[in-house]
Design a protein around this motif. Sequence first.
Motif, PDB file in Angstrom:
ATOM      1  N   LEU A 102       0.830  -1.204   0.000  1.00 50.69           N
ATOM      2  CA  LEU A 102       0.000   0.000   0.000  1.00 50.69           C
ATOM      3  C   LEU A 102       0.863   1.252   0.000  1.00 50.69           C
ATOM      4  CD1 LEU A 102      -2.988  -0.786   2.374  1.00 50.69           C
ATOM      5  CD2 LEU A 102      -2.770  -1.099  -0.089  1.00 50.69           C
ATOM      6  N   ALA A 103       1.883   1.262   0.881  1.00 49.38           N
ATOM      7  CA  ALA A 103       2.749   2.430   0.968  1.00 49.38           C
ATOM      8  C   ALA A 103       3.472   2.643  -0.355  1.00 49.38           C
ATOM      9  CB  ALA A 103       3.758   2.254   2.098  1.00 49.38           C
ATOM     10  N   GLY A 104       3.828   1.563  -1.007  1.00 46.38           N
ATOM     11  CA  GLY A 104       4.559   1.666  -2.265  1.00 46.38           C
ATOM     12  C   GLY A 104       3.703   2.237  -3.381  1.00 46.38           C
ATOM     13  N   TYR A 105       2.398   1.978  -3.327  1.00 42.21           N
ATOM     14  CA  TYR A 105       1.543   2.453  -4.409  1.00 42.21           C
ATOM     15  C   TYR A 105       0.932   3.823  -4.119  1.00 42.21           C
ATOM     16  CZ  TYR A 105      -2.410   2.852  -7.559  1.00 42.21           C
ATOM     17  OH  TYR A 105      -3.310   3.307  -8.477  1.00 42.21           O
ATOM     18  N   TYR A 106       0.421   3.999  -2.896  1.00 42.10           N
ATOM     19  CA  TYR A 106      -0.368   5.199  -2.633  1.00 42.10           C
ATOM     20  C   TYR A 106       0.452   6.440  -2.327  1.00 42.10           C
ATOM     21  CZ  TYR A 106      -4.594   2.539  -3.007  1.00 42.10           C
ATOM     22  OH  TYR A 106      -5.603   1.774  -3.509  1.00 42.10           O
ATOM     23  N   ILE A 107       1.684   6.279  -1.856  1.00 42.61           N
ATOM     24  CA  ILE A 107       2.519   7.454  -1.622  1.00 42.61           C
ATOM     25  C   ILE A 107       3.190   7.783  -2.942  1.00 42.61           C
ATOM     26  CG2 ILE A 107       4.424   8.400  -0.294  1.00 42.61           C
ATOM     27  CD1 ILE A 107       3.797   6.338   1.868  1.00 42.61           C
ATOM     28  N   LYS A 108       2.936   8.995  -3.420  1.00 44.50           N
ATOM     29  CA  LYS A 108       3.458   9.307  -4.748  1.00 44.50           C
ATOM     30  C   LYS A 108       4.345  10.538  -4.706  1.00 44.50           C
ATOM     31  CE  LYS A 108      -0.339   7.079  -7.010  1.00 44.50           C
ATOM     32  NZ  LYS A 108      -1.717   7.172  -7.395  1.00 44.50           N
ATOM     33  N   GLY A 109       5.207  10.653  -5.694  1.00 47.66           N
ATOM     34  CA  GLY A 109       5.984  11.881  -5.866  1.00 47.66           C
ATOM     35  C   GLY A 109       7.175  12.036  -4.944  1.00 47.66           C
ATOM     36  N   LEU A 110       7.540  10.999  -4.239  1.00 46.87           N
ATOM     37  CA  LEU A 110       8.726  11.098  -3.380  1.00 46.87           C
ATOM     38  C   LEU A 110       9.934  10.547  -4.132  1.00 46.87           C
ATOM     39  CD1 LEU A 110       7.508   9.861   0.120  1.00 46.87           C
ATOM     40  CD2 LEU A 110       7.982  12.207  -0.582  1.00 46.87           C
ATOM     41  N   PRO A 111      11.116  11.082  -3.829  1.00 49.92           N
ATOM     42  CA  PRO A 111      12.314  10.479  -4.426  1.00 49.92           C
ATOM     43  C   PRO A 111      12.557   9.103  -3.819  1.00 49.92           C
ATOM     44  CG  PRO A 111      12.930  12.162  -2.841  1.00 49.92           C
ATOM     45  CD  PRO A 111      11.441  12.238  -2.977  1.00 49.92           C
ATOM     46  N   MET A 112      13.312   8.309  -4.554  1.00 46.48           N
ATOM     47  CA  MET A 112      13.497   6.919  -4.153  1.00 46.48           C
ATOM     48  C   MET A 112      14.120   6.774  -2.765  1.00 46.48           C
ATOM     49  SD  MET A 112      15.285   3.960  -6.320  1.00 46.48           S
ATOM     50  CE  MET A 112      14.669   2.322  -6.234  1.00 46.48           C
ATOM     51  N   PHE A 113      15.111   7.638  -2.458  1.00 48.69           N
ATOM     52  CA  PHE A 113      15.830   7.432  -1.197  1.00 48.69           C
ATOM     53  C   PHE A 113      14.949   7.745   0.017  1.00 48.69           C
ATOM     54  CE2 PHE A 113      16.809  11.713   0.287  1.00 48.69           C
ATOM     55  CZ  PHE A 113      16.639  12.478  -0.858  1.00 48.69           C
ATOM     56  N   ILE A 114      13.786   8.337  -0.217  1.00 43.83           N
ATOM     57  CA  ILE A 114      12.831   8.468   0.892  1.00 43.83           C
ATOM     58  C   ILE A 114      11.728   7.424   0.775  1.00 43.83           C
ATOM     59  CG2 ILE A 114      11.179   9.997   2.051  1.00 43.83           C
ATOM     60  CD1 ILE A 114      12.766  12.337   1.004  1.00 43.83           C
ATOM     61  N   HIS A 115      11.221   7.261  -0.434  1.00 51.61           N
ATOM     62  CA  HIS A 115      10.050   6.404  -0.630  1.00 51.61           C
ATOM     63  C   HIS A 115      10.327   4.937  -0.294  1.00 51.61           C
ATOM     64  CE1 HIS A 115       6.454   5.178  -3.341  1.00 51.61           C
ATOM     65  NE2 HIS A 115       6.207   5.034  -2.068  1.00 51.61           N
ATOM     66  N   LEU A 116      11.454   4.428  -0.794  1.00 55.46           N
ATOM     67  CA  LEU A 116      11.763   3.015  -0.565  1.00 55.46           C
ATOM     68  C   LEU A 116      11.928   2.695   0.926  1.00 55.46           C
ATOM     69  CD1 LEU A 116      12.458   0.178  -1.513  1.00 55.46           C
ATOM     70  CD2 LEU A 116      14.750   0.953  -2.071  1.00 55.46           C
ATOM     71  N   PRO A 117      12.774   3.469   1.646  1.00 57.72           N
ATOM     72  CA  PRO A 117      12.884   3.180   3.087  1.00 57.72           C
ATOM     73  C   PRO A 117      11.557   3.341   3.812  1.00 57.72           C
ATOM     74  CG  PRO A 117      14.644   4.649   2.393  1.00 57.72           C
ATOM     75  CD  PRO A 117      13.705   4.532   1.237  1.00 57.72           C
ATOM     76  N   LEU A 118      10.766   4.317   3.360  1.00 58.32           N
ATOM     77  CA  LEU A 118       9.481   4.552   4.006  1.00 58.32           C
ATOM     78  C   LEU A 118       8.556   3.342   3.824  1.00 58.32           C
ATOM     79  CD1 LEU A 118       7.925   6.823   5.498  1.00 58.32           C
ATOM     80  CD2 LEU A 118       6.905   7.392   3.294  1.00 58.32           C
ATOM     81  N   SER A 119       8.548   2.798   2.623  1.00 57.66           N
ATOM     82  CA  SER A 119       7.699   1.638   2.359  1.00 57.66           C
ATOM     83  C   SER A 119       8.163   0.433   3.167  1.00 57.66           C
ATOM     84  CB  SER A 119       7.730   1.272   0.870  1.00 57.66           C
ATOM     85  OG  SER A 119       7.362   2.382   0.111  1.00 57.66           O
ATOM     86  N   LEU A 120       9.482   0.264   3.214  1.00 54.09           N
ATOM     87  CA  LEU A 120      10.015  -0.844   4.015  1.00 54.09           C
ATOM     88  C   LEU A 120       9.623  -0.655   5.475  1.00 54.09           C
ATOM     89  CD1 LEU A 120      13.592  -1.231   2.483  1.00 54.09           C
ATOM     90  CD2 LEU A 120      11.726  -2.879   2.343  1.00 54.09           C
ATOM     91  N   LEU A 121       9.711   0.614   5.925  1.00 53.32           N
ATOM     92  CA  LEU A 121       9.390   0.912   7.322  1.00 53.32           C
ATOM     93  C   LEU A 121       7.933   0.565   7.631  1.00 53.32           C
ATOM     94  CD1 LEU A 121      10.780   2.150   9.827  1.00 53.32           C
ATOM     95  CD2 LEU A 121       9.643   4.290   9.254  1.00 53.32           C
ATOM     96  N   CYS A 122       7.046   0.832   6.667  1.00 48.89           N
ATOM     97  CA  CYS A 122       5.635   0.482   6.867  1.00 48.89           C
ATOM     98  C   CYS A 122       5.497  -1.019   7.121  1.00 48.89           C
ATOM     99  CB  CYS A 122       4.814   0.861   5.646  1.00 48.89           C
ATOM    100  SG  CYS A 122       4.505   2.613   5.558  1.00 48.89           S
ATOM    101  N   GLY A 123       6.215  -1.806   6.318  1.00 49.28           N
ATOM    102  CA  GLY A 123       6.187  -3.252   6.507  1.00 49.28           C
ATOM    103  C   GLY A 123       6.717  -3.634   7.878  1.00 49.28           C
ATOM    104  N   ILE A 124       7.834  -3.014   8.254  1.00 47.42           N
ATOM    105  CA  ILE A 124       8.465  -3.317   9.535  1.00 47.42           C
ATOM    106  C   ILE A 124       7.519  -3.014  10.693  1.00 47.42           C
ATOM    107  CG2 ILE A 124      10.283  -2.567  11.130  1.00 47.42           C
ATOM    108  CD1 ILE A 124      12.058  -2.104   8.694  1.00 47.42           C
ATOM    109  N   MET A 125       6.912  -1.802  10.644  1.00 47.78           N
ATOM    110  CA  MET A 125       6.056  -1.373  11.748  1.00 47.78           C
ATOM    111  C   MET A 125       4.821  -2.268  11.857  1.00 47.78           C
ATOM    112  SD  MET A 125       7.562   0.916  13.315  1.00 47.78           S
ATOM    113  CE  MET A 125       6.297   1.434  14.459  1.00 47.78           C
ATOM    114  N   MET A 126       4.229  -2.556  10.699  1.00 49.22           N
ATOM    115  CA  MET A 126       3.003  -3.342  10.714  1.00 49.22           C
ATOM    116  C   MET A 126       3.277  -4.745  11.267  1.00 49.22           C
ATOM    117  SD  MET A 126       0.001  -2.589  10.137  1.00 49.22           S
ATOM    118  CE  MET A 126      -1.283  -3.720  10.666  1.00 49.22           C
ATOM    119  N   GLY A 127       4.357  -5.369  10.798  1.00 51.41           N
ATOM    120  CA  GLY A 127       4.724  -6.700  11.294  1.00 51.41           C
ATOM    121  C   GLY A 127       5.011  -6.660  12.790  1.00 51.41           C
ATOM    122  N   GLY A 128       5.746  -5.649  13.196  1.00 57.98           N
ATOM    123  CA  GLY A 128       6.113  -5.522  14.605  1.00 57.98           C
ATOM    124  C   GLY A 128       4.900  -5.321  15.489  1.00 57.98           C
ATOM    125  N   LEU A 129       3.984  -4.456  15.036  1.00 57.74           N
ATOM    126  CA  LEU A 129       2.798  -4.185  15.848  1.00 57.74           C
ATOM    127  C   LEU A 129       1.915  -5.429  15.944  1.00 57.74           C
ATOM    128  CD1 LEU A 129       1.905  -0.573  14.670  1.00 57.74           C
ATOM    129  CD2 LEU A 129       2.863  -1.286  16.865  1.00 57.74           C
TER     130      LEU A 129
END
Lengths: 305, 355
Positions: B103-130
């Motif tokens: 979801l984070a990878g598709y719905y967040i748009k217009g960010l440069p890769m060095f922010i978007h990719l870590p952010l999407s990974l972080l979403c996965g990390i947080m969701m799994g952790g929670l």
Amino acid sequence: MDFVMNLLAGAIRVTIPIGFAALAGMISERAGVINMGLEGMMLIGAFFSVVGSYITGSPWIGLIFAMVSGAMIGLLMSVFAIGFKCEHMLTGVAANLLASGLTVVLLQMIWNTRGKSEAVNGLGVVSVPVINKIPIIKDLIGTISPLFYILVALMLIVWFVLYHTPIGLRIRVVGDNPFMAGSMGVKVYRIQYACMALSGALAGLGGAYLSIGDINMFSKGMVAGRGYIALSMVILGGWHPVGVVVSGLVYGVAQSLQFRIQSVKIPAQLVQMLPYLVTILVLFFVRSKNKAPAMEGVHYYQKGE
Amino acid sequence: MVKMKGKLKDLMTRSGILFSLASMVLALILCAVVIGILGYSPLEAYRAMVKGAFGNSYNISQTIGIAVPLIFSGLSMAIASKVGVFNIGIEGQMLVGSFAAALAGYYIKGLPMFIHLPLSLLCGIMMGGLWALIAAELRNFLHINEVILTIMLNYVAQYVVSYMVNFPFKAEGNVVRTEYVQDSARLAILVPHTRLSSGIFLALIVAIVLAIVLKRTKFGYELRAVGTNPLAAQSAGINQKKYIRLAMFISGALAGLGGAGEVLGYCGYYIPSMTQGYGFDGIAIATMGQNNPIGTVVSAFLFGALRNGAAGMNQSTSIPGELIEVLEALIILFVSTPGIFKYIKKQMKARKAGK
């Protein structure tokens, strides 16, 4: 009223395999061995009951096949968990993998397919003379798989043996304190091996219900997580023979409800989630007074070992 | 020289490498017997398996690619085991993690890769952790058994995600999956047309960091203390609940990261059953690696090879790929059972003495 009756009748049928497996998990844990392999035992039981019925034409021989094959898995797990002191959970994980692989490979060998076996003679249903006359009851269990009666009988026998005979006392002591039991002369290993074999046989019967008690064939992975559910029911039922089967019924009602409200305009996935959510909620509110056998999962060493 | 050899042997025995290898060999031999009994040729089976896993550069890349999620699920299992919690819910944690990343990878748009990719990974990390934290907190505060909880939460995760991908977030078209994630959220595919993505570097880095933290920091020491001897840890003033909470969060986070890596690397979208079984494989992998991060990486590669080899065997011979599960079961049994070798040694000694 019809809805409620249908619901309960369905629930009882969902409960049969879970009830057998929960009873199986309970008996092994009472003897101090955690049985994560219920899933695999059921699968093996489901498979070999079909093989038995296929070879001999008699589903009753199939039942014996199911019990023996389940017991073999139980003994195999025991050799590693009790004899060689392997972590109990891991022997179960291994048993599940083994069963899942072996059944498919054997399916290929015997029927040359990788999905489903041929249809075989099933157990069918029985209609017990007096019971099929009593109102209400007759709608619920008037005609039902013979395994239902076997389950009820076994539940009562296990309860009686566990709480009212010397053997039962020994089993309970082994689960709570094998070291003390050992020092009093109880043959701890013998009891643990026997309980694991019995556990396998019971779980095998649960598996047999799924195949020759219901759809009269084996299909790959047909146990579909019921072994894990049963494991939960053991805890929910407070390690008591009647308790674990009744807990299975709680899950059964939720599952049966789920089947019946799928026609309503709620997305199926959300409805299918119901039984699992109900189980979690029940855990929240029903706190059994019973504790797990104190020394379950602990390795016992005989004198001189 | 002899002394050094002895030292090396000692080191290997102590770290369990030698033992794991010997168990592996034993399992392979026994499995060959099983294959033989079933009427297939063990040699043919193993040859097909090796070819499937390492036959050419494509197969090797696939093998490494499959190992990536397995490394994460193995590490996830290992850290929970270190603190004495049996996390059987990795499957569900991976699932919610991968979906969140999609979801984070598709719905967040217009960010440069060095922010978007870590952010999407972080979403996965947080969701799994929670998701893992739910089980940890219920265990901590209500003393509900974590095994039941994680089993039930696996199902809940499966159905919630299945609903979401079937209805609100379904991509256009007939296939049930989410939309492709933006290019700015994709992990680079290292070898074209394979599943090997730069996620492998992520996996290796995480394993090394974890190894250092567990071995060299106070946090790691106390965490292990809670797992090995809860009573002693408690009397030493270590807050058990805190460590169970943290270890479960990390465990879930690793699972979530593994799922996210699959979505952002190999697939590019979430599709149901993409993580099927990886969570349960983690149990075997961590055991084989003796719950040691580096050992877990090694055994994840091994399992990757087994998986990919089995797929090859399935295609090129008449032997069903499911046979690999039998082999895995034997590996788990032998690797997690040090008693067998002790027993064999004792029997040999007894025989010698008898002579």
